[in-house]
Scaffold this active site. Structure first.
Site, PDB file in Angstrom:
ATOM      1  N   LYS A  33       0.823  -1.217   0.000  1.00 40.12           N
ATOM      2  CA  LYS A  33       0.000   0.000   0.000  1.00 40.12           C
ATOM      3  C   LYS A  33       0.855   1.265   0.000  1.00 40.12           C
ATOM      4  O   LYS A  33       0.626   2.187  -0.810  1.00 40.12           O
ATOM      5  CB  LYS A  33      -0.911  -0.011   1.230  1.00 40.12           C
ATOM      6  N   THR A  34       1.830   1.333   0.869  1.00 37.85           N
ATOM      7  CA  THR A  34       2.644   2.545   0.985  1.00 37.85           C
ATOM      8  C   THR A  34       3.450   2.783  -0.290  1.00 37.85           C
ATOM      9  O   THR A  34       3.589   3.923  -0.744  1.00 37.85           O
ATOM     10  CB  THR A  34       3.593   2.430   2.193  1.00 37.85           C
ATOM     11  N   ASP A 220      -4.671   8.146   2.606  1.00 32.52           N
ATOM     12  CA  ASP A 220      -4.204   6.865   3.144  1.00 32.52           C
ATOM     13  C   ASP A 220      -5.192   6.366   4.200  1.00 32.52           C
ATOM     14  O   ASP A 220      -5.848   7.159   4.882  1.00 32.52           O
ATOM     15  CB  ASP A 220      -2.814   7.058   3.764  1.00 32.52           C
ATOM     16  N   GLU A 221      -5.291   5.036   4.371  1.00 28.15           N
ATOM     17  CA  GLU A 221      -6.124   4.407   5.408  1.00 28.15           C
ATOM     18  C   GLU A 221      -7.560   4.942   5.383  1.00 28.15           C
ATOM     19  O   GLU A 221      -8.137   5.298   6.419  1.00 28.15           O
ATOM     20  CB  GLU A 221      -5.501   4.625   6.806  1.00 28.15           C
ATOM     21  N   GLN A 251      -9.889  -4.283   7.080  1.00 31.63           N
ATOM     22  CA  GLN A 251      -9.089  -3.886   8.239  1.00 31.63           C
ATOM     23  C   GLN A 251      -9.672  -2.651   8.945  1.00 31.63           C
ATOM     24  O   GLN A 251      -8.956  -1.932   9.629  1.00 31.63           O
ATOM     25  CB  GLN A 251      -7.644  -3.607   7.820  1.00 31.63           C
ATOM     26  N   ARG A 600      -0.891 -10.461  10.540  1.00 29.81           N
ATOM     27  CA  ARG A 600       0.351  -9.886  11.086  1.00 29.81           C
ATOM     28  C   ARG A 600       1.494 -10.885  10.973  1.00 29.81           C
ATOM     29  O   ARG A 600       2.663 -10.518  11.125  1.00 29.81           O
ATOM     30  CB  ARG A 600       0.187  -9.524  12.579  1.00 29.81           C
TER      31      ARG A 600
END
Length: 730
Positions: A33-34, A220-221, A251, A600
């Site tokens: 994503k980043t 973002d997010e 998420q 995770r």
């Protein structure tokens, strides 16, 4: 600068090169994503579609903003100047400085922190003669913040949004608070966004300025946005509609702090002609972990849908998700500790191991076990169990009860909860203590006896001193677990947190109940207090790798080679309160939290549940979490009692009609000190057994009473001990 696009996979490149029009990038866990967001930012600049100051880039944390700035500069080969890049609040503060006069502020307004907010609210409540013991400023602050997160000014609060705080006076207090802030030329964090939304709505000319200023918007997010953030973004993007939102509906786990998963779910409706690009190639986890997580989250209905697949060539290798059933919560802590030790001996770093729990109170048993094993650990995003405010307060009450000369403990609890005892009264107690050479509590009693204390102070001190004597006298007959519950209730300390409406209050109450549960592991209160002192001292200066303990909420965005996921039982996870308050939506958010936990893990995920769990001092039979049976059979390796539980629950589910195979267990509400008998242990120690105790040595069991043993020790004589403190001897 020429090969930045070649580093992307096909999905990532599509997201970067789709420049014009609304775009939603559904970025699954570990899918880069980043990289997509920063490469898209740089690509817009390098393709000369905009200057740096014509891009508005919004993040949720300062850390994310710094990382984006650094990555963009790395691609460009030089720092980009004049960027509008930062958090929602930082960007809105920058805008509000330009237009503050439109909301009655000067451009040099102050931004209040939490302490300042509370101080202003207290002033407002005092002016309105509100009983601050019954209706606390912290509760009012939480109510006002919820309104601001939803974009509600006092004038916009309708019947459906009203609060019963202070008998329905919350809206008027909100209005008075806002008026007071204008007088002080101040804004709180919620105002930064609320004021800017109000300005953009009321002043089309200002909105038009920003439409001309920003050609592209990057977010973002996006799944974590609340309503006021959503309104702000929609207003800024309504002209050119060149908005790219990156997020993952699977998420979205922060509804308790205002996040609305619906914001991302309705993106296509909000922006006609929007494109959706799904990033599904995961570069973090093994195929088994990804398949297990995908199978679990597929049970949610409120999602846009995507399926993670391995992005690495070696991801097909690796272990299946391990589901371990254990007898009780004590055995669960031992199992996790033993596996951590085994991994460490095989060369794995402790920094690459994490224990992720649903609620903060669950960390205690694992902290205790790691301390016994000598394994260094850190509590991420919070304090160690015994360092938390409410636990320190409760322990101070216990110390003051059994140690009348403990001045530090008495001073900590004398005005907690508030008893009207201020600096003047405390100074009098200290002066008397020094003059008479007596402990602080005795000095307070002497002042009370002499009539030197007046009004509320006299009544508060008298009630506390009587309580301490009563609890001290009750201890021999009732036992330390019962008395601990009495202390927390009769002192008003539990009620203080029940009345607190902040998001932290329910967790603090859970921690207090877990503290009472912990007391049952010790034969005396003094023994427990000594243990706590040793725990607090343990490894304070330790360096090097450490196991990470944290809540599932705190783990979002992190990754580890090995992840332990304990406590997967109905009522614990999914959390009963979340389901009670949120219904079907609450359950779906709990499932998203389970998905976050699994994803995770890079190499191995160990999920566990206990057949018996001592919840707040009470042994209770536990039902395995419904999430366990939602894990695909081919992706999990079931061991221990979990295998039997899984088979029986799947069989039961075939005869159950409804959306979910099991209705959530409702935990019976009982006081923490009412302790039903511990379930019979499979490894029970019968009369006549030879046992070994670390302190008393070898002995023979003469009688058994539940989990208590009468033992004739060879050297120490007859003693009554708990069975968990002895081992069978040959």
């Amino acid at each position: 600068m020429t090969d930045y696009l070649t580093r992307l996979n096909a999905e990532q490149r599509e997201a970067v090169e789709t420049i014009d029009g609304p775009l939603l990038v559904l970025a699954g866990a570990g899918t880069g994503k980043t990289r997509v967001l920063t490469t898209r930012f740089a690509h817009i600049l390098l393709s000369r579609r905009a200057f740096p100051n014509q891009i508005l880039a919004v993040t949720f944390t300062n850390k994310a903003a710094r990382e984006m700035r650094e990555r963009v500069a790395a691609i460009l080969g030089e720092p980009a100047e004049g960027l509008w890049l930062g958090t929602f609040h930082a960007l809105c503060a920058r805008m509000l400085r330009r237009h503050a006069e439109h909301v009655g502020l000067a451009s040099n307004f102050s931004i209040l922190d939490t302490d300042d907010q509370l101080r202003v609210l207290k002033q407002v409540m005092e002016a309105e003669r509100i009983d601050q013991k019954r209706w606390t400023p912290a509760s009012l602050m939480a109510t006002i913040q919820r309104w601001k997160d939803r974009g509600l000014t006092p004038a916009r609060i309708g019947t459906a949004d009203e609060s019963d705080f202070a008998n329905g006076r919350a809206t008027a207090l909100y209005e008075a608070y806002q008026a007071r802030l204008r007088v002080l030329n101040a804004a709180d964090f919620g105002d930064l966004m609320l004021h800017m939304v109000e300005i953009l709505l009321a002043h089309p000319d200002i909105l038009a300025q920003y439409h001309r200023a920003f050609r592209y918007i990057l977010v973002d997010e996006y799944q974590d946005t609340n309503l006021v953030q959503y309104y702000w973004l929609r207003l800024l993007a309504q002209s050119h509609k060149n908005i790219c939102c990156v997020g993952d509906d699977d998420q979205s786990i922060y509804s308790w702090r205002g996040a609305e998963v619906e914001n991302i779910l309705r993106f296509e409706k909000d922006f006609e002609g929007a494109r959706i690009v799904r990033l599904e190639a995961n570069y973090r986890s093994t195929a088994h972990i990804l398949a297990a997580a995908s199978g679990l989250i597929a049970h949610n209905e409120g999602r846009l849908g995507k399926t993670l697949r391995p992005g690495r060539s070696d991801a097909q290798q690796g272990e299946k998700v391990s589901v371990v059933g254990v007898w009780d919560s004590d055995e669960e802590a031992r199992m996790v500790g033993d596996r951590i030790e085994s991994l460490r001996r095989s060369g794995e770093s402790l920094d690459e191991m994490a224990i992720l729990v649903r609620a903060g109170f669950q960390t205690r048993s694992f902290e205790e076990r790691l301390i016994v094993l000598g394994v260094p650990y850190r509590v991420v995003g919070g304090l160690r169990f015994y360092e938390r405010q409410e636990i320190r307060d409760a322990i101070a009450y216990l110390r003051a009860t059994v140690r009348p000369a403990d001045d530090l403990a008495f001073e900590r609890i004398v005005n907690v909860p508030r008893r009207g005892i201020g600096d003047v009264a405390m100074r009098a107690m200290h002066d008397t203590s020094r003059a008479e050479g007596i402990p602080l509590a005795a000095a307070a009693a002497l002042l009370h006896q002499r009539g030197a204390l007046k009004g509320k102070v006299r009544d508060g001190i008298g009630e506390l001193l009587q309580g301490l004597m009563r609890w001290r006298d009750t201890l021999p007959s009732e036992g330390h677990v019962v008395v601990a519950g009495m202390i927390l209730d009769e002192s008003g300390y539990t009620e203080m947190w029940k009345q607190d409406k902040s998001v932290e209050a329910p967790g603090r109450l859970e921690n207090l109940k877990e503290l009472v549960r912990a007391l049952a592991d010790f034969e005396t209160l003094e023994g427990f207090l000594d243990h706590v002192s040793l725990v607090m001292e343990n490894e304070e200066n330790a360096q090097g790798p450490r196991v990470s303990l944290m809540t599932l909420h705190g783990a979002k965005g992190l990754e580890f080679d090995t992840v332990f996921l304990p406590g997967w039982e109905e009522g614990v996870f999914p959390n009963q309160r979340s389901m009670d308050e949120g219904g079907a939506k609450g359950l779906e958010e709990e499932r998203r939290l389970a998905y976050v936990g699994l994803t995770r893990a890079r190499q191995r995920a160990i999920v566990s549940h206990a057949d018996n769990r001592r919840i707040y001092g009470n042994w209770q039979r536990s039902i395995p979490s419904r999430f366990l049976e939602e894990l695909p059979d081919d992706e999990v390796n079931v061991t221990g009692s979990a295998s039997l539980a899984r088979d029986s629950r799947i069989a039961a589910a075939t005869s159950f009609s409804g959306q979910f195979p099991l209705v959530a267990r409702r935990t019976r509400v009982i006081e923490a000190w009412e302790q039903p008998a511990r379930p019979a242990r499979p490894d029970a120690i019968p009369v006549g057994s030879r046992v070994f105790h670390q302190k008393f040595g070898h002995g023979t069991v003469t009688s058994v009473d539940d989990d208590k043993l009468d033992v004739a020790f060879d050297k120490a004589g007859d003693k009554r001990v708990l069975d968990r403190f002895v081992e069978k001897a040959g």
